[in-house]
Design an enzyme around this catalytic site. Structure first.
Site, PDB file in Angstrom:
ATOM      1  N   HIS A   1      -6.598   7.748   9.992  1.00  0.00           N
ATOM      2  CA  HIS A   1      -4.982   8.101   9.901  1.00  0.00           C
ATOM      3  C   HIS A   1      -4.698   8.334   8.368  1.00  0.00           C
ATOM      4  O   HIS A   1      -3.368   8.838   8.375  1.00  0.00           O
ATOM      5  CB  HIS A   1      -4.509   6.785  10.508  1.00  0.00           C
ATOM      6  CG  HIS A   1      -4.912   6.494  11.932  1.00  0.00           C
ATOM      7  ND1 HIS A   1      -4.658   7.198  13.154  1.00  0.00           N
ATOM      8  CD2 HIS A   1      -5.658   5.453  12.223  1.00  0.00           C
ATOM      9  CE1 HIS A   1      -5.275   6.543  14.126  1.00  0.00           C
ATOM     10  NE2 HIS A   1      -5.934   5.579  13.690  1.00  0.00           N
TER      11      HIS A   1
ATOM     12  N   HIS B   1      -1.313   2.578   1.116  1.00  0.00           N
ATOM     13  CA  HIS B   1      -1.691   3.984   2.034  1.00  0.00           C
ATOM     14  C   HIS B   1      -0.556   4.978   1.802  1.00  0.00           C
ATOM     15  O   HIS B   1       0.439   4.618   1.519  1.00  0.00           O
ATOM     16  CB  HIS B   1      -2.123   3.615   3.446  1.00  0.00           C
ATOM     17  CG  HIS B   1      -0.852   3.368   4.071  1.00  0.00           C
ATOM     18  ND1 HIS B   1      -0.503   1.883   4.261  1.00  0.00           N
ATOM     19  CD2 HIS B   1       0.004   3.780   4.780  1.00  0.00           C
ATOM     20  CE1 HIS B   1       0.648   1.620   5.070  1.00  0.00           C
ATOM     21  NE2 HIS B   1       1.038   2.848   5.307  1.00  0.00           N
TER      22      HIS B   1
ATOM     23  N   HIS C   1       1.320   8.500   3.357  1.00  0.00           N
ATOM     24  CA  HIS C   1       2.037   9.591   4.399  1.00  0.00           C
ATOM     25  C   HIS C   1       2.086  10.799   4.029  1.00  0.00           C
ATOM     26  O   HIS C   1       2.612  10.910   2.751  1.00  0.00           O
ATOM     27  CB  HIS C   1       3.224   8.990   5.054  1.00  0.00           C
ATOM     28  CG  HIS C   1       2.804   7.783   5.706  1.00  0.00           C
ATOM     29  ND1 HIS C   1       2.219   7.461   7.098  1.00  0.00           N
ATOM     30  CD2 HIS C   1       3.017   6.420   5.270  1.00  0.00           C
ATOM     31  CE1 HIS C   1       2.332   6.245   7.392  1.00  0.00           C
ATOM     32  NE2 HIS C   1       2.344   5.503   6.355  1.00  0.00           N
TER      33      HIS C   1
ATOM     34  N   HIS D   1       2.909   3.577   0.812  1.00  0.00           N
ATOM     35  CA  HIS D   1       3.585   2.415   1.278  1.00  0.00           C
ATOM     36  C   HIS D   1       2.709   1.100   0.903  1.00  0.00           C
ATOM     37  O   HIS D   1       1.345   1.229   0.807  1.00  0.00           O
ATOM     38  CB  HIS D   1       3.430   2.266   2.749  1.00  0.00           C
ATOM     39  CG  HIS D   1       4.372   3.239   3.488  1.00  0.00           C
ATOM     40  ND1 HIS D   1       4.180   3.440   4.650  1.00  0.00           N
ATOM     41  CD2 HIS D   1       5.927   3.439   3.227  1.00  0.00           C
ATOM     42  CE1 HIS D   1       5.325   4.150   5.075  1.00  0.00           C
ATOM     43  NE2 HIS D   1       6.171   4.289   4.049  1.00  0.00           N
TER      44      HIS D   1
ATOM     45  N   THR E   1       5.109   1.436  10.941  1.00  0.00           N
ATOM     46  CA  THR E   1       5.172   2.798  11.589  1.00  0.00           C
ATOM     47  C   THR E   1       4.175   3.249  12.228  1.00  0.00           C
ATOM     48  O   THR E   1       3.938   4.502  12.679  1.00  0.00           O
ATOM     49  CB  THR E   1       5.727   3.903  10.401  1.00  0.00           C
ATOM     50  OG1 THR E   1       4.534   3.912   9.700  1.00  0.00           O
ATOM     51  CG2 THR E   1       6.828   3.409   9.742  1.00  0.00           C
ATOM     52  N   THR E   2       3.139   2.391  12.395  1.00  0.00           N
ATOM     53  CA  THR E   2       1.723   2.666  13.423  1.00  0.00           C
ATOM     54  C   THR E   2       1.651   1.635  14.313  1.00  0.00           C
ATOM     55  O   THR E   2       2.189   0.530  13.939  1.00  0.00           O
ATOM     56  CB  THR E   2       0.576   2.799  12.485  1.00  0.00           C
ATOM     57  OG1 THR E   2       0.489   1.587  11.613  1.00  0.00           O
ATOM     58  CG2 THR E   2       0.729   3.907  11.549  1.00  0.00           C
TER      59      THR E   2
END
Ligand SMILES: [Zn+2]
Length: 202
Positions: free
Chosen positions: A38, A66, A68, A85, A152-153
């Site tokens: 992801h 991580h 995005h 994040h 958000t996941t």
């Protein structure tokens, strides 16, 4: 429902220079890194206790960070090319996430170290000897937008304290392109604000 990310409308924030500061205390640690299918994620593991942020006298440990692409949060309706994040947790399980909007500019040395250590195999966390200090991605000024939201996941757990820093993190065009070659669409769309207030520390 109080979900993340959100669009931050800067004309509608509650501005208050006296909001508490985020007090970062980061130190260098050897990275453990995974391509989890992801995103690219760096875990602090046993070094979490040596990497903390304090807010309102409560201490949160940096567990992982991580990336995005594009950004998950938008500012006045505009995405940034990427977002970082920094996920922190307190001893009681409370979560505090610091989001950094990533914009194109000069290259960041810490990100070079991360990118050059991405494992070739998905879902295989690899321990490296190379050490980084996450303070190298923090902006000089620590003004922020703060609101209560969610992961958000999945499972999108709610009740997180979100801090989106006002100053962006700059990466070079090549650094942004290197990540987007792996993940170019791993962002959740913005969610309804639903009566929430976004607080702004200028
Ligand atoms: Zn995230």
């Amino acid at each position: 429902m109080v979900q993340s990310p959100i669009d931050i409308n800067t004309s509608a924030t509650a501005k208050d220079a006296n909001l508490p500061s985020l007090q970062f205390s980061y130190s260098s640690f050897p990275i453990s890194i995974v391509d989890n299918g992801h995103t690219i994620q760096v875990n602090t593991n046993t070094y979490a206790a040596a990497n903390t942020v304090s807010y309102k006298d409560k201490k949160y440990q940096l567990k992982q960070f991580h990336f995005h692409a594009m950004s998950e949060h938008t500012i006045n309706g505009e995405h940034s090319p990427m977002e970082l994040h920094l996920v922190h947790a307190a001893d009681d399980g409370a979560l505090l996430v610091v989001g950094l909007m990533i914009k194109e500019g000069t290259a960041n040395n810490m990100i070079d170290l991360v990118w050059s250590n991405i494992p070739d195999t998905e879902n295989k966390e690899e321990q490296r000897t190379i050490a980084i200090n996450v303070k190298d991605v923090l902006p000089a000024a620590l003004g922020y937008y703060n609101y209560i939201g969610s992961l958000t996941t999945p499972p999108c757990a709610m009740g997180l304290n979100w801090f989106v820093m006002k100053e962006p993190l700059f990466l070079s065009a090549a650094q942004i392109a290197a990540f987007r070659q792996l993940y170019s669409h791993n962002y959740r769309p913005v969610q309804p604000l639903n009566n929430r207030t976004v607080h702004e520390k200028p």
